[in-house]
Enzyme design. Structure first.
Site: not given
Length: 410
Positions: A114, A289
């Site tokens: 992140k 994804r």
């Protein structure tokens, strides 16, 4: 692509198997020792048992890759969760000559951290929330909270992973100390990495995400979804497109998402997530994804996102797919997805996974109704896996009609 191993279970494995069959691709299911009765094992051409039980079996990348090679599979689809964002697994697939249906290992590494994702956003002039830079200590997090002044609050987040795990808000030094300990423990258990960072908390912001598709050179957005209705930081209802969002704000979200995708040379499907507070938009993370809520985008665009993943993995460009930005279908109507979870409400008000035998399983049906699930009468559920049993999706001409249809389901 002749034979595809689906490295997942439950409803998403069933979903992937359906599209692969439509494309004429043979499919292989894998299952842990305690998951042999799961419906996904009946929806593929071959079902292969793994050594081990519980989630650990589905996280065993070397074993799954060995199975793919032994069964002459030339591709692996990881679904979501488990190995879907595992850069080392994607790299191993490539080295073994097996096509990983998803982004490149480099992209998985980038967005799996992140801190790196926030840094890329900042380089691209995409707004981000004030926060600590990368993994931080409790002391540094306390200093950041103090810098926000009276009434300030932070959200503690896991550097790796997602899905609401390792994430808690904190409004005081005491709350932050407790949240830090809990989040580190959750993140270590779920992702094998207990590293944390903190961001300024926007309690009234809307959670809006943008679906993107790239071929490594060209990136298009496939419109937006709203995921603001959450419980325990987990999404429970998703809507496409987001209601009441000014077009100017929507366009800024699209531009930011595509800019990030281009900067990452994005290939495959991905989701870029934002917080929207009035006219303010801020990037929070990107998920490289397939998302649980991909269904609502499919319903309003008429696109099969799993098919698109597979086509891009086989080398198709967005031009080949007629999906350069000007060609992307405009949203038709409104779609709403509600998750059906196997849970029991605890005394403290939290929802906890529950197991047992399904005495009946009767999904609703009718015009504009879709159910993605893996339950059946007599199936014994397990608390060892995620509690999601099914997703109920309704699609109608307007948000009001979609809401009415969802309320009418029995």
């Amino acid at each position: 692509m002749r034979k595809l191993l689906i490295a997942n279970r439950g409803e998403i494995a069933v979903r992937i198997a359906r599209t692969a069959a439509e494309m004429g691709i043979a499919t292989v299911a894998v299952y842990s020792q305690d998951d042999a009765a799961s419906l996904h094992t009946r929806k593929t051409d071959i079902a292969h048992g793994l050594e081990g039980s519980g989630p650990a079996a589905y996280l065993d990348g070397p074993q799954i890759l060995r199975a793919a090679l032994a069964l002459d599979c030339d591709a692996i689809h990881p679904g979501y969760g488990f190995l879907s964002e595992n850069a080392a697994f994607a790299t191993a697939c490539g080295e073994a000559g097996v096509n990983f249906v998803g982004p490149t290992p480099e992209t998985l590494e980038l967005f799996g951290d992140k801190g790196r994702a926030r840094a890329l956003a900042a380089q691209c002039d995409v707004p981000i929330l004030a926060g600590t830079e990368g993994a931080t200590t409790l002391e540094a997090a306390q200093d950041f909270l103090a810098s926000l002044g009276p009434g300030g609050a932070v959200m503690v987040k896991a550097v790796s992973g997602g899905g609401g795990r390792g994430m808690r808000p904190a409004r005081s030094s005491e709350e932050l100390t407790d949240a830090f300990q809990r989040c580190a423990s959750e993140a270590l258990a779920a992702f094998g990495d207990g590293a944390l960072y903190v961001e300024r908390f926007l309690p009234r912001a809307r959670h809006i995400e943008v679906q993107i598709l790239g071929d490594g050179k060209v990136v298009s957005h496939l419109w937006d979804r709203e995921c603001s209705l959450q419980r325990q930081r987990q999404k429970v209802v998703e809507i496409a497109p987001a209601a009441g969002l000014p077009m100017e704000t929507r366009e800024r979200l699209f531009e930011a998402a595509v800019t990030l995708g281009r900067a990452a040379h994005y290939r495959s499907l991905g989701t870029v997530e934002f917080l929207v507070d009035g006219e303010t938009i801020v990037f929070i993370e990107a998920n490289p994804r397939l998302q649980v809520e991909h269904t609502v985008t499919e319903e309003v665009t008429g696109l099969d996102l799993v098919r698109l993943q597979i086509e891009v993995a086989r080398g198709a460009s967005l031009a080949d797919l007629n999906l350069t930005q000007a060609e992307v279908p405009k949203p038709r109507g409104v779609a709403i997805q509600a998750r059906v979870n196997l849970e029991t409400m605890a005394a403290d008000g939290s929802a906890r996974p529950t197991g047992g035998v399904l005495s009946a399983f009767e999904p609703p049906s009718g015009p504009g109704v879709r159910v993605d699930g893996f339950g059946y009468a007599g199936y014994r559920t397990s608390t060892r896996f995620d509690s999601l049993l099914a997703k109920v999706i309704v699609h109608a001409q307007s948000g009001g009609l979609a809401t009415a249809a969802a309320k009418a389901l029995r």
